[in-house]
Design a protein around this motif. Structure first.
Motif, PDB file in Angstrom:
ATOM      1  N   LEU A 108      43.054  42.861  40.124  1.00  0.00           N
ATOM      2  CA  LEU A 108      43.445  42.572  41.441  1.00  0.00           C
ATOM      3  C   LEU A 108      42.727  41.554  42.225  1.00  0.00           C
ATOM      4  O   LEU A 108      43.453  40.667  43.055  1.00  0.00           O
ATOM      5  CB  LEU A 108      43.617  44.027  42.313  1.00  0.00           C
ATOM      6  CG  LEU A 108      44.110  43.908  43.504  1.00  0.00           C
ATOM      7  CD1 LEU A 108      45.663  43.676  43.625  1.00  0.00           C
ATOM      8  CD2 LEU A 108      44.030  45.224  44.259  1.00  0.00           C
ATOM      9  N   LYS A 109      41.377  41.417  42.145  1.00  0.00           N
ATOM     10  CA  LYS A 109      40.842  40.364  43.008  1.00  0.00           C
ATOM     11  C   LYS A 109      41.177  39.073  42.630  1.00  0.00           C
ATOM     12  O   LYS A 109      41.196  38.242  43.304  1.00  0.00           O
ATOM     13  CB  LYS A 109      39.405  40.683  42.739  1.00  0.00           C
ATOM     14  CG  LYS A 109      38.411  39.789  43.627  1.00  0.00           C
ATOM     15  CD  LYS A 109      36.746  40.290  43.388  1.00  0.00           C
ATOM     16  CE  LYS A 109      36.149  39.112  43.802  1.00  0.00           C
ATOM     17  NZ  LYS A 109      35.722  38.026  43.250  1.00  0.00           N
ATOM     18  N   THR A 110      41.118  39.029  41.070  1.00  0.00           N
ATOM     19  CA  THR A 110      41.515  37.729  40.496  1.00  0.00           C
ATOM     20  C   THR A 110      42.885  37.116  40.943  1.00  0.00           C
ATOM     21  O   THR A 110      43.185  35.966  41.343  1.00  0.00           O
ATOM     22  CB  THR A 110      41.571  37.669  39.104  1.00  0.00           C
ATOM     23  OG1 THR A 110      39.958  38.228  38.564  1.00  0.00           O
ATOM     24  CG2 THR A 110      41.669  36.336  38.469  1.00  0.00           C
ATOM     25  N   VAL A 111      43.851  38.110  41.062  1.00  0.00           N
ATOM     26  CA  VAL A 111      45.251  37.768  41.512  1.00  0.00           C
ATOM     27  C   VAL A 111      45.261  37.291  42.918  1.00  0.00           C
ATOM     28  O   VAL A 111      45.916  36.285  43.210  1.00  0.00           O
ATOM     29  CB  VAL A 111      46.363  38.908  40.972  1.00  0.00           C
ATOM     30  CG1 VAL A 111      47.612  38.669  41.818  1.00  0.00           C
ATOM     31  CG2 VAL A 111      46.459  39.085  39.522  1.00  0.00           C
ATOM     32  N   LEU A 112      44.631  37.917  43.681  1.00  0.00           N
ATOM     33  CA  LEU A 112      44.570  37.868  45.120  1.00  0.00           C
ATOM     34  C   LEU A 112      43.921  36.514  45.630  1.00  0.00           C
ATOM     35  O   LEU A 112      44.289  35.936  46.389  1.00  0.00           O
ATOM     36  CB  LEU A 112      43.993  38.926  45.874  1.00  0.00           C
ATOM     37  CG  LEU A 112      44.736  40.132  46.090  1.00  0.00           C
ATOM     38  CD1 LEU A 112      44.009  41.295  46.564  1.00  0.00           C
ATOM     39  CD2 LEU A 112      46.247  39.956  46.703  1.00  0.00           C
ATOM     40  N   GLU A 113      42.722  36.120  44.531  1.00  0.00           N
ATOM     41  CA  GLU A 113      41.929  34.912  45.239  1.00  0.00           C
ATOM     42  C   GLU A 113      42.811  33.726  44.361  1.00  0.00           C
ATOM     43  O   GLU A 113      42.339  32.451  44.478  1.00  0.00           O
ATOM     44  CB  GLU A 113      40.594  34.933  44.427  1.00  0.00           C
ATOM     45  CG  GLU A 113      39.967  35.957  45.303  1.00  0.00           C
ATOM     46  CD  GLU A 113      38.372  35.972  44.865  1.00  0.00           C
ATOM     47  OE1 GLU A 113      37.959  35.716  43.521  1.00  0.00           O
ATOM     48  OE2 GLU A 113      37.714  36.756  45.658  1.00  0.00           O
ATOM     49  N   SER A 114      43.782  33.653  43.425  1.00  0.00           N
ATOM     50  CA  SER A 114      44.038  32.822  42.514  1.00  0.00           C
ATOM     51  C   SER A 114      44.865  32.054  43.541  1.00  0.00           C
ATOM     52  O   SER A 114      45.753  32.176  44.515  1.00  0.00           O
ATOM     53  CB  SER A 114      45.162  33.154  41.459  1.00  0.00           C
ATOM     54  OG  SER A 114      46.198  33.835  41.817  1.00  0.00           O
TER      55      SER A 114
END
Length: 120
Positions: A108-114
């Motif tokens: 989730l963190k990776t998706v939100l920061e992409s």
């Protein structure tokens, strides 16, 4: 090393039992330390108490200091968010939620920061 320092008979084997028991999620450490303490109790009660205390202290350091730090560095999730993810995962999906909470939080963190992909 502490098994050698206390001259525990079969110390390496006992350390190996604790280490292998760690692979069992949630209760492994308790089972391993309990079994080894029980076996050492047959040698010497005072020695068993010393080994028990040292093993529990080392286990707590590993579980509460090292593991969150390493997971945070590896997955990029702050230890506070790891804790929150574990609470939410346990509440939503029980044991399976606890097992999947940190990988899902990292995803989730990776998706939100992409960065958003632009159409050309």
């Amino acid at each position: 090393p502490f098994m050698i320092a206390f001259k525990v008979n079969f110390g390496f084997l006992f350390a190996l039992i604790i280490g292998i028991a760690q692979l069992i999620p949630v209760v492994g450490a308790t089972l391993g330390i309990g079994l080894v303490t029980l076996l050492i109790l047959f040698q010497d009660a005072w020695l068993a108490l010393n080994i028990f205390v040292i093993a529990v202290v080392l286990q707590q350091i590993k579980d509460n200091v090292l593991t969150p730090k390493l997971l945070g560095d590896l997955m990029g999730v702050n230890p506070l968010w790891q804790f929150i993810a574990l609470l939410i995962g346990g509440r939503v999906a029980g044991f399976l939620g606890i097992l999947l909470a940190i990988p899902l939080a990292a995803t989730l963190k990776t998706v939100l920061e992409s960065e958003p992909v632009e159409d050309t």
